[in-house]
Each structure stands twice: as C-alpha cells, then as structure tokens.
Design an enzyme around this catalytic site. Sequence first.
Site, PDB file in Angstrom:
ATOM      1  N   GLY A  46       0.866  -1.373  -0.162  1.00 53.44           N
ATOM      2  CA  GLY A  46      -0.097   0.146  -0.081  1.00 53.44           C
ATOM      3  C   GLY A  46       1.049   1.077  -0.049  1.00 53.44           C
ATOM      4  O   GLY A  46       1.860   1.182  -0.702  1.00 53.44           O
ATOM      5  N   GLU A  47       0.683   2.028   0.867  1.00 50.88           N
ATOM      6  CA  GLU A  47       1.565   3.438   0.946  1.00 50.88           C
ATOM      7  C   GLU A  47       2.123   3.274   2.526  1.00 50.88           C
ATOM      8  O   GLU A  47       1.296   3.377   3.437  1.00 50.88           O
ATOM      9  CB  GLU A  47       0.864   4.470   0.743  1.00 50.88           C
ATOM     10  CG  GLU A  47       1.630   5.666   0.345  1.00 50.88           C
ATOM     11  CD  GLU A  47       2.638   5.408  -0.608  1.00 50.88           C
ATOM     12  OE1 GLU A  47       2.320   4.946  -1.978  1.00 50.88           O
ATOM     13  OE2 GLU A  47       3.773   5.588  -0.394  1.00 50.88           O
ATOM     14  N   SER A  48       3.599   3.038   2.827  1.00 53.62           N
ATOM     15  CA  SER A  48       3.867   2.922   3.951  1.00 53.62           C
ATOM     16  C   SER A  48       3.594   4.357   4.836  1.00 53.62           C
ATOM     17  O   SER A  48       3.414   4.086   6.086  1.00 53.62           O
ATOM     18  CB  SER A  48       5.475   2.703   4.065  1.00 53.62           C
ATOM     19  OG  SER A  48       5.973   3.429   3.361  1.00 53.62           O
ATOM     20  N   CYS A  77       5.975  -5.295   0.329  1.00 56.21           N
ATOM     21  CA  CYS A  77       6.016  -4.005  -0.202  1.00 56.21           C
ATOM     22  C   CYS A  77       6.180  -2.946   0.981  1.00 56.21           C
ATOM     23  O   CYS A  77       7.149  -2.936   1.635  1.00 56.21           O
ATOM     24  CB  CYS A  77       5.116  -3.659  -1.370  1.00 56.21           C
ATOM     25  SG  CYS A  77       5.536  -2.679  -2.575  1.00 56.21           S
ATOM     26  N   ARG A 103      12.957   3.387  -0.120  1.00 52.60           N
ATOM     27  CA  ARG A 103      11.617   3.309  -0.786  1.00 52.60           C
ATOM     28  C   ARG A 103      11.810   3.833  -2.020  1.00 52.60           C
ATOM     29  O   ARG A 103      12.694   4.485  -2.521  1.00 52.60           O
ATOM     30  CB  ARG A 103      10.946   4.390   0.050  1.00 52.60           C
ATOM     31  CG  ARG A 103      10.332   3.771   1.331  1.00 52.60           C
ATOM     32  CD  ARG A 103       9.623   5.140   2.278  1.00 52.60           C
ATOM     33  NE  ARG A 103       8.210   5.061   1.324  1.00 52.60           N
ATOM     34  CZ  ARG A 103       7.442   6.352   1.335  1.00 52.60           C
ATOM     35  NH1 ARG A 103       7.930   7.342   1.945  1.00 52.60           N
ATOM     36  NH2 ARG A 103       6.502   6.510   0.642  1.00 52.60           N
ATOM     37  N   ILE A 132       5.656  -3.328  -7.323  1.00 56.15           N
ATOM     38  CA  ILE A 132       4.832  -2.065  -7.921  1.00 56.15           C
ATOM     39  C   ILE A 132       5.387  -0.816  -6.709  1.00 56.15           C
ATOM     40  O   ILE A 132       5.363  -0.891  -5.629  1.00 56.15           O
ATOM     41  CB  ILE A 132       3.355  -2.218  -7.300  1.00 56.15           C
ATOM     42  CG1 ILE A 132       2.735  -3.544  -8.177  1.00 56.15           C
ATOM     43  CG2 ILE A 132       2.644  -0.837  -7.660  1.00 56.15           C
ATOM     44  CD1 ILE A 132       1.437  -3.764  -7.804  1.00 56.15           C
ATOM     45  N   ARG A 133       6.155   0.160  -7.590  1.00 54.07           N
ATOM     46  CA  ARG A 133       6.905   1.304  -6.810  1.00 54.07           C
ATOM     47  C   ARG A 133       7.603   0.463  -5.583  1.00 54.07           C
ATOM     48  O   ARG A 133       7.151   1.176  -4.324  1.00 54.07           O
ATOM     49  CB  ARG A 133       5.738   2.334  -6.292  1.00 54.07           C
ATOM     50  CG  ARG A 133       5.038   2.785  -7.491  1.00 54.07           C
ATOM     51  CD  ARG A 133       4.249   4.146  -7.013  1.00 54.07           C
ATOM     52  NE  ARG A 133       5.305   5.197  -6.748  1.00 54.07           N
ATOM     53  CZ  ARG A 133       4.806   5.863  -5.656  1.00 54.07           C
ATOM     54  NH1 ARG A 133       3.949   5.706  -4.833  1.00 54.07           N
ATOM     55  NH2 ARG A 133       5.898   6.871  -5.070  1.00 54.07           N
ATOM     56  N   HIS A 169       4.941  -8.313  -4.214  1.00 55.03           N
ATOM     57  CA  HIS A 169       3.634  -8.843  -4.019  1.00 55.03           C
ATOM     58  C   HIS A 169       2.986 -10.060  -4.291  1.00 55.03           C
ATOM     59  O   HIS A 169       2.378 -10.594  -5.130  1.00 55.03           O
ATOM     60  CB  HIS A 169       2.526  -7.780  -4.748  1.00 55.03           C
ATOM     61  CG  HIS A 169       2.445  -6.395  -4.184  1.00 55.03           C
ATOM     62  ND1 HIS A 169       1.894  -6.014  -3.191  1.00 55.03           N
ATOM     63  CD2 HIS A 169       3.285  -5.450  -4.769  1.00 55.03           C
ATOM     64  CE1 HIS A 169       2.104  -4.767  -3.165  1.00 55.03           C
ATOM     65  NE2 HIS A 169       3.066  -4.465  -3.619  1.00 55.03           N
ATOM     66  N   GLU A 171       0.973 -11.773  -2.789  1.00 52.37           N
ATOM     67  CA  GLU A 171      -0.710 -12.145  -2.832  1.00 52.37           C
ATOM     68  C   GLU A 171      -1.251 -11.522  -4.236  1.00 52.37           C
ATOM     69  O   GLU A 171      -2.795 -11.650  -4.456  1.00 52.37           O
ATOM     70  CB  GLU A 171      -1.332 -11.237  -1.643  1.00 52.37           C
ATOM     71  CG  GLU A 171      -1.332  -9.703  -1.820  1.00 52.37           C
ATOM     72  CD  GLU A 171       0.191  -8.980  -2.001  1.00 52.37           C
ATOM     73  OE1 GLU A 171       1.073  -9.615  -1.843  1.00 52.37           O
ATOM     74  OE2 GLU A 171      -0.002  -7.637  -1.957  1.00 52.37           O
TER      75      GLU A 171
END
Length: 193
Positions: A46-48, A77, A103, A132-133, A169, A171
């Site tokens: 997600g976004e840490s 991630c 990051r 992903i990023r 990821h 998942e």
Amino acid sequence: MKVGVLALQGAFIEHEKTLRALGVEPVEVRLPEQLSDLDALIIPGGESTTIGKLAVRFDLLEPLRAFAQTKPVWGTCAGMIVLAKDIGRDQPLLGVIDITVNRNAFGRQVDSFETNLSVPELGADPFHAVFIRAPLVTGVHDGVQVLARLGDGGIVAVRQGHWLATAFHPELTPDDRFHRYFLGEVAGLPLEL
Ligand code: GLN
C-alpha cells in the site's frame, strides 16, 4: 490458527483471499485488541506513510511493535518498509528487521515490473514476482537471511527469525508458496496441505 492481516490501507483483501484458499480464516486488524489472540500477522502493500500515520492515529503502533517482538510478522512491499529498522527518513515504523531499505528504489521508468526470481527456500521453480513502486533492501545486518535477489544482485526478500519481508507482492499472483513458507516455516503453524 488465527492469522491477522493489517487492514488500515492497501492490498489486504488479496492476502485474505490467498489465506482462505489455504484454509486459514484471516482476521482484519484495525484495533489493538484485535491482535490479542493472533498467531501471526501480515502487513500488506500500500503506502507505508499512510499505513504508519493510521497506525499512530489508531494507537496501533506500540501494540504492533509489542506483537512483533514475540509473534511472526510478514511485510510485503509497504509492509517491508514498515518492518525495516532504517529507511533513511522519518516516518512511523515498527523498526524491527535489521535492514536498510530504500523506498521507491526503482525510479519512474521501471516503477512497476514483473520478473522471475530464484528463491531456493521455496524450491527449484522460479517465483514470478510483481513489483509496484517497490522498495529495495540496500543493507542487511547480522542475523538477516537473504531469500531472493534480482539479477543485478539487489536484495528483495529477507528473513530474520520470525520476521519475513518481501519487496514484491506474492498476494497478487496465484503462486501461494510464500504464504505457505510464512505460515509453515516462519510461523511454524500446522498447515494441513
Ligand atoms: N511505494 C510504496 C511506499 O513507499 C510501497 C508500494 C507498495 O506497497 N506497492 O510505501
């Protein structure tokens, strides 16, 4: 067994689906008391920064740190970033795994990509990994086992005792070997498969 998925933000639903397919009913964690009877926890991508801010707002950061001291935790991630000790900037983290993480390490041109990784702990077949990023592990300290590297040597999966972290990821792909490895090998839970 009770396996939690931190459900503040990000790709928690996908982890839950994989867990269910393995016969494990996941518990969505948003409140400190939801940690009390868990055997293990997954922190999703997600976004840490958002995950960290929400964890502070919901008084979850200290309970999560305490949980991680004794219980198995896997971060994917953004979850890897949240578990790392050092990310070179100030944001709320659990700070448990003795790694340095960069990051968004892959820059704009290749900020998302897929590649096959060799992961000896999972057997001979390569693991198809979706980035992903993604973060990159730029330093590992004593006691950290490197599980996977990119072709250029960049470290993208590590284990330190009962903590697991992947920059990609698992998942998001049908290959459930990382989930099984976490539950069976890292957490020592009786997976009947
Ligand atoms: N770039 C995100 C971060 O810094 C991580 C991206 C992801 O989890 N897919 O937290």
